[in-house]
Motif scaffolding. Structure first.
Motif, mmCIF file in Angstrom:
data_model
loop_
_atom_site.group_PDB
_atom_site.id
_atom_site.type_symbol
_atom_site.label_atom_id
_atom_site.label_comp_id
_atom_site.label_asym_id
_atom_site.label_seq_id
_atom_site.Cartn_x
_atom_site.Cartn_y
_atom_site.Cartn_z
ATOM 1 N N ALA A 95 -9.619 39.985 5.332
ATOM 2 C CA ALA A 95 -9.645 41.418 5.642
ATOM 3 C C ALA A 95 -8.609 41.783 6.696
ATOM 4 O O ALA A 95 -8.071 42.897 6.698
ATOM 5 N N GLU A 96 -8.317 40.828 7.586
ATOM 6 C CA GLU A 96 -7.313 41.049 8.631
ATOM 7 C C GLU A 96 -5.901 40.731 8.159
ATOM 8 O O GLU A 96 -4.948 40.865 8.911
ATOM 9 N N GLY A 97 -5.772 40.291 6.927
ATOM 10 C CA GLY A 97 -4.455 39.930 6.403
ATOM 11 C C GLY A 97 -3.911 38.632 6.953
ATOM 12 O O GLY A 97 -2.703 38.400 6.959
ATOM 13 N N LEU A 98 -4.822 37.746 7.424
ATOM 14 C CA LEU A 98 -4.397 36.502 8.062
ATOM 15 C C LEU A 98 -4.737 35.264 7.233
ATOM 16 O O LEU A 98 -4.590 34.153 7.721
ATOM 17 N N TRP A 99 -5.215 35.460 5.996
ATOM 18 C CA TRP A 99 -5.535 34.275 5.206
ATOM 19 C C TRP A 99 -4.255 33.509 4.878
ATOM 20 O O TRP A 99 -3.192 34.078 4.703
ATOM 21 N N GLN A 115 0.833 -1.211 0.000
ATOM 22 C CA GLN A 115 0.000 0.000 0.000
ATOM 23 C C GLN A 115 0.867 1.260 0.000
ATOM 24 O O GLN A 115 1.872 1.339 0.709
ATOM 25 N N VAL A 116 0.455 2.257 -0.776
ATOM 26 C CA VAL A 116 1.076 3.567 -0.658
ATOM 27 C C VAL A 116 0.614 4.176 0.665
ATOM 28 O O VAL A 116 -0.500 3.904 1.133
ATOM 29 N N VAL A 117 1.461 4.969 1.296
ATOM 30 C CA VAL A 117 1.122 5.588 2.578
ATOM 31 C C VAL A 117 0.821 7.065 2.340
ATOM 32 O O VAL A 117 1.716 7.851 2.018
ATOM 33 N N LYS A 118 -0.452 7.421 2.462
ATOM 34 C CA LYS A 118 -0.906 8.789 2.262
ATOM 35 C C LYS A 118 -1.214 9.425 3.616
ATOM 36 O O LYS A 118 -1.366 8.735 4.624
ATOM 37 N N ALA A 119 -1.342 10.743 3.633
ATOM 38 C CA ALA A 119 -1.644 11.451 4.881
ATOM 39 C C ALA A 119 -2.470 12.692 4.586
ATOM 40 O O ALA A 119 -2.322 13.319 3.536
ATOM 41 N N CYS A 120 -3.344 13.021 5.522
ATOM 42 C CA CYS A 120 -4.132 14.245 5.445
ATOM 43 C C CYS A 120 -3.626 15.217 6.496
ATOM 44 O O CYS A 120 -3.362 14.828 7.640
ATOM 45 N N GLY A 121 -3.500 16.455 6.122
ATOM 46 C CA GLY A 121 -3.040 17.474 7.062
ATOM 47 C C GLY A 121 -4.103 18.521 7.315
ATOM 48 O O GLY A 121 -5.071 18.650 6.568
ATOM 49 N N VAL A 122 -3.926 19.262 8.392
ATOM 50 C CA VAL A 122 -4.778 20.406 8.724
ATOM 51 C C VAL A 122 -6.245 19.988 8.809
ATOM 52 O O VAL A 122 -7.133 20.632 8.265
ATOM 53 N N THR A 123 -6.488 18.877 9.494
ATOM 54 C CA THR A 123 -7.859 18.370 9.616
ATOM 55 C C THR A 123 -8.501 18.724 10.953
ATOM 56 O O THR A 123 -9.664 18.387 11.178
ATOM 57 N N PHE A 124 -7.769 19.404 11.837
ATOM 58 C CA PHE A 124 -8.306 19.849 13.131
ATOM 59 C C PHE A 124 -8.088 21.351 13.257
ATOM 60 O O PHE A 124 -7.022 21.874 12.911
ATOM 61 N N ALA A 125 -9.088 22.054 13.782
ATOM 62 C CA ALA A 125 -9.013 23.513 13.867
ATOM 63 C C ALA A 125 -7.821 23.979 14.696
ATOM 64 O O ALA A 125 -7.103 24.895 14.312
ATOM 65 N N ARG A 126 -7.601 23.348 15.852
ATOM 66 C CA ARG A 126 -6.538 23.822 16.739
ATOM 67 C C ARG A 126 -5.165 23.666 16.108
ATOM 68 O O ARG A 126 -4.321 24.567 16.142
ATOM 69 N N SER A 127 -4.909 22.490 15.505
ATOM 70 C CA SER A 127 -3.610 22.296 14.870
ATOM 71 C C SER A 127 -3.494 23.126 13.597
ATOM 72 O O SER A 127 -2.398 23.491 13.179
ATOM 73 N N MET A 128 -4.626 23.455 12.970
ATOM 74 C CA MET A 128 -4.606 24.314 11.790
ATOM 75 C C MET A 128 -4.019 25.681 12.141
ATOM 76 O O MET A 128 -3.217 26.242 11.377
ATOM 77 N N ILE A 129 -4.404 26.216 13.291
ATOM 78 C CA ILE A 129 -3.860 27.502 13.715
ATOM 79 C C ILE A 129 -2.353 27.419 13.882
ATOM 80 O O ILE A 129 -1.615 28.346 13.541
ATOM 81 N N GLU A 130 -1.856 26.291 14.401
ATOM 82 C CA GLU A 130 -0.408 26.138 14.562
ATOM 83 C C GLU A 130 0.309 26.110 13.213
ATOM 84 O O GLU A 130 1.424 26.590 13.078
ATOM 85 N N ARG A 131 -0.347 25.543 12.183
ATOM 86 C CA ARG A 131 0.264 25.567 10.850
ATOM 87 C C ARG A 131 0.354 27.011 10.342
ATOM 88 O O ARG A 131 1.347 27.389 9.705
ATOM 89 N N VAL A 132 -0.668 27.812 10.606
ATOM 90 C CA VAL A 132 -0.629 29.219 10.220
ATOM 91 C C VAL A 132 0.521 29.927 10.925
ATOM 92 O O VAL A 132 1.261 30.713 10.330
#
Length: 380
Positions: free
Chosen positions: A154-158, A91-108
């Motif tokens: 609008a806040e320049g945070l996208w 099997q190829v090993v795939k992964a999904c990222g940024v699937t939780f709101a809290r950890s998404m903020i850390e990626r930002v």
């Protein structure tokens, strides 16, 4: 490993002098069920009746003995010794990222900090003041998500991380090639250029060639925060290195006792133990995931992209460490020798020790080696 007695667990081991074997675990004992009909775990997972397909086999000892052999093999860095392997092969090993709101903020925050941990705390405070709790209950791709997107722009945070976190399309990437994942007791590798990195405790789904989820296990999606923070185009270098994907200990087959609903409710725990008595504890709750696991499977595999040997899919994590380890404002980062323990009810415990990717055993047994080994054993 605290596995359920009612569950059927599938896995792989390396038997010294023989090679990789497909095994089942019941009542604390392993049975080698490798056969000409099912020489690989990926082939077994494609069977219509998996319990029937893996019935019988040769008993090869209690799980405790295999745990001890795995730790000894890892300490010696002996690739030929008997040990537990990751419960996947072709099997190829795939992964999904940024699937939780809290950890998404850390990626930002990683992106805004440019991979510099000393800048993270100030950015975390600013982003938190603007975003607050508004992302927690958003449905990705919804009208409400589009409204939040407009506010953040609008806040320049996208950010590209917010795009995959609350937009219609999930982030799906290749964590490692087939045969490259390491199993219970093995070393996990950090690229030596990294100075800011962390473990990521995750559920990993086993998906057959027809897109059916056949079971689940645990994974450590080893992450280099500074490398990815410099540029998302460095995701491959941040995620895919020697021994950077750990999966195990065993794959729990979906049946009447355990299924996708149980996955949706799982709580994962994390423990990092290091030199000098260092301890860090964390958790990840699948109940807080922003995208349903089956939606992630459908985004990774379908008419748009087939995987003839199936795939393993990391589902992402809620966990993102922010507490300081070495100096104020520097956050958490691994030290070589850290022992990482990830656990979840019904799936057991995944244990690995941290090393540099350049010092962990080299990955030399790939698809060609597997085919030659199976042919020599009369299994092809």
């Amino acid at each position: 490993m605290e596995l359920d007695r009612d569950g059927l667990y599938l896995g792989r081991v390396w038997r010294e002098g023989i090679g990789p074997c497909v095994v089942t675990l019941r009542d604390g004992r392993l049975r080698d069920v490798t056969s000409r009909a099912f020489p690989t775990l990926s082939a077994l997972l494609a069977a219509e009746d998996i319990p029937e397909a893996c019935a019988g086999g040769e008993e090869i000892g209690p799980i405790g003995e295999w745990e001890a052999m795995s730790l000894e093999a890892a300490a010696r860095r002996d690739a030929g010794a008997s040990r537990l392997l990751a419960p996947c092969d072709l099997q190829v090993v795939k992964a999904c990222g940024v699937t939780f709101a809290r950890s998404m903020i850390e990626r930002v925050i990683e992106e805004r900090a440019g991979g510099d941990p000393s800048r993270a705390e100030a950015i975390r405070a600013r982003v938190g003041a603007v975003v607050g709790e508004r992302l927690r209950d958003l449905v990705p791709g919804s009208a409400a998500a589009a409204e939040v997107r407009a506010v953040l722009q609008a806040e320049g945070l996208w950010s590209q991380y917010l795009e995959v976190g609350i937009g219609p399309d999930a982030e799906v990437f290749t964590k490692c090639p087939p045969m490259a994942a390491v199993g219970w007791g093995a070393e996990v590798g950090l690229h030596p250029v990294s100075r800011w990195n962390n473990p990521e405790p995750e559920v990993v789904l086993a998906v057959d060639p027809r897109g059916r989820v056949r079971g689940a296990t645990l994974g450590n999606d080893v992450n280099l925060r500074d490398v990815e923070g410099r540029s998302a185009l460095l995701l491959g270098k941040a995620k895919d290195n020697n021994a950077s994907a750990a999966i195990g200990p065993f794959l729990r087959l979906f049946d009447r006792s355990f299924g996708i609903e149980d996955v949706r409710r799982l709580d994962l725990t994390l423990l990092v133990e290091g030199e000098g008595g260092y301890r860090m504890e964390g958790r990840s709750s699948m109940a807080e995931i922003s995208r349903d696991p089956l939606d992630l499977v459908a985004q990774a595999m379908g008419r748009h992209h087939q995987y003839p040997d199936g795939m393993m899919l990391y589902l992402g994590t809620l966990f993102a460490p922010v507490e300081d380890r070495d100096a104020p404002g520097q956050g958490f980062t691994h030290h070589p020798g850290d022992r990482v323990t990830i656990a979840a009810p019904g799936l057991g415990t995944l244990v690995n020790r941290v090393a540099l990717a350049t010092e962990a055993p080299e990955w030399t047994f790939g698809l060609g080696a597997l085919m030659r080994n199976l042919a020599q054993r009369g299994l092809l």
